[in-house]
Design an enzyme around this catalytic site. Structure first.
Site, PDB file in Angstrom:
ATOM      1  N   LYS A 124       2.912   7.426   3.378  1.00 41.31           N
ATOM      2  CA  LYS A 124       2.191   7.603   4.639  1.00 41.31           C
ATOM      3  C   LYS A 124       3.018   7.031   5.788  1.00 41.31           C
ATOM      4  CE  LYS A 124      -1.963   6.397   2.059  1.00 41.31           C
ATOM      5  NZ  LYS A 124      -1.256   5.498   1.103  1.00 41.31           N
ATOM      6  N   VAL A 171       4.019   0.896   5.431  1.00 37.99           N
ATOM      7  CA  VAL A 171       3.631  -0.461   5.831  1.00 37.99           C
ATOM      8  C   VAL A 171       3.207  -1.328   4.648  1.00 37.99           C
ATOM      9  CG1 VAL A 171       2.983   0.158   8.176  1.00 37.99           C
ATOM     10  CG2 VAL A 171       1.282   0.338   6.345  1.00 37.99           C
ATOM     11  N   TYR A 172       3.100  -0.783   3.462  1.00 41.24           N
ATOM     12  CA  TYR A 172       2.713  -1.607   2.313  1.00 41.24           C
ATOM     13  C   TYR A 172       3.820  -2.622   2.027  1.00 41.24           C
ATOM     14  CZ  TYR A 172      -1.016   1.780   1.187  1.00 41.24           C
ATOM     15  OH  TYR A 172      -2.131   2.589   1.218  1.00 41.24           O
ATOM     16  N   GLY A 173       3.432  -3.891   2.051  1.00 40.36           N
ATOM     17  CA  GLY A 173       4.433  -4.938   1.835  1.00 40.36           C
ATOM     18  C   GLY A 173       5.501  -4.953   2.905  1.00 40.36           C
TER      19      GLY A 173
END
Length: 327
Positions: free
Chosen positions: A80, A52-54
């Site tokens: 993750k 989910v990062y960015g």
């Protein structure tokens, strides 16, 4: 850079990890490339990201850079899965969601496997054994080499780690847990860290610099280019700008002056060398900031400095939890 064992496993990682939370959002490809190259040249191996990062861009960017800049075999890539965009279900630990997310991560990263795959958070709506089965399937299929968790409280971590050790069949022991830990946030010492120590789970601290506050940059004002001045991230920093935090930051600054070091180095060295800690995850805006953090490799804090910092930042433990921590 010194390498450490990750929990009770054979995996070795650099004792400082590179975080990619802002990659693809606030950190563009040029700055990310400079960071990755500086990290690798300093002997760093552990690079931490998440699906989910960015919105997935962090993984995609990391994959592009590994292909061009750094040999894949030189990095320990950790990602993750489990966060969900559904406002009614922030975390999804179901087997279907997790394994589909892993396949998508591998595609963005451009690799056949990740070295460490972590459940991003506990999902109360999915049986824990189902979540853990996804970890077993990922490792047995070769798509992940090791498995861990993130943001699990003490009983959740203990239950998950014990299940993996005690259940029949071939189970993947938990190698790591990732939680926020710094001189400004020592809450995990109450239950999470004792559980991790007892069960052989290595700790990967996030926000080891107290969301940037422990660098001392906010002592007198809020820099215009800082997270604290950002409309999006100011609420993230604000909890650590109170009077109690200020006294801890002052103590770090005093220790830094006495050691001819920086506040950043002192704060990072403290958490790096705490019991159970394997590798603090450092996120930087650019390569210059990252290089400043990596310079901590040469610093070891004297015992009296550690004790003074422990005293000024000690969390309050009262009945019944005053005896729960065995640190």
């Amino acid at each position: 850079m010194e390498q450490r064992q990750l929990g009770r496993t054979g995996l070795r990682v650099s004792r400082i990890g590179l975080g990619t939370l802002t990659w693809g959002r606030d950190t563009d490809e040029h700055d990310a490339a400079d960071q990755l190259k500086a990290f690798w040249e300093a002997g760093g191996t552990l690079v931490d990201t998440a699906d989910v990062y960015g919105g997935g861009d962090a993984e995609y960017l990391l994959g592009r850079l590994v292909e061009r800049l750094v040999p894949r075999r030189d990095l320990v890539i950790a990602t993750k899965a489990g966060s969900a965009p559904d406002p009614d279900r922030r975390f999804n630990g179901s087997r279907g969601h997790l394994l589909a997310a892993l396949d998508a991560s591998l595609d963005r990263l451009g690799t056949d496997y990740v070295d460490l795959w972590q459940v991003h958070a506990f999902d109360p709506d999915t049986p824990l054994e189902e979540t853990l089965q996804a970890l077993d399937m990922a490792v047995s299929s070769g798509r992940a080499r090791y498995a861990g968790v993130s943001n699990f409280c003490g009983w959740q971590l203990a239950k998950a780690a014990t299940w993996q050790l005690a259940s029949p069949g071939v189970r993947t022991r938990l190698a790591s847990t990732q939680m926020e830990y710094s001189l400004l946030q020592r809450g995990i010492e109450r239950e999470v860290l004792p559980a991790a120590l007892d069960l052989g789970v290595g700790l990967l601290p996030s926000s080891p610099l107290g969301r940037g506050v422990l660098t001392g940059k906010y002592r007198h004002a809020t820099p215009a280019d800082s997270r604290g001045a950002s409309e999006q991230l100011a609420p993230f920093v604000e909890p650590y700008l109170d009077e109690a935090a200020s006294s801890i930051v002052d103590a770090v600054a005093t220790a830094a002056d006495g050691l001819a070091a920086t506040a950043l180095q002192v704060a990072l060295a403290w958490v790096r060398d705490r019991p159970g800690v394997v590798a603090p995850i450092v996120g930087a805006r650019n390569a210059q900031q990252l290089t400043a953090a990596l310079s901590v490799e040469a610093l070891s804090l004297p015992d009296e400095i550690c004790q003074a910092l422990d005293d000024v930042s000690a969390p309050v433990h009262r009945y019944p939890d005053q005896d729960w921590s065995t640190l």
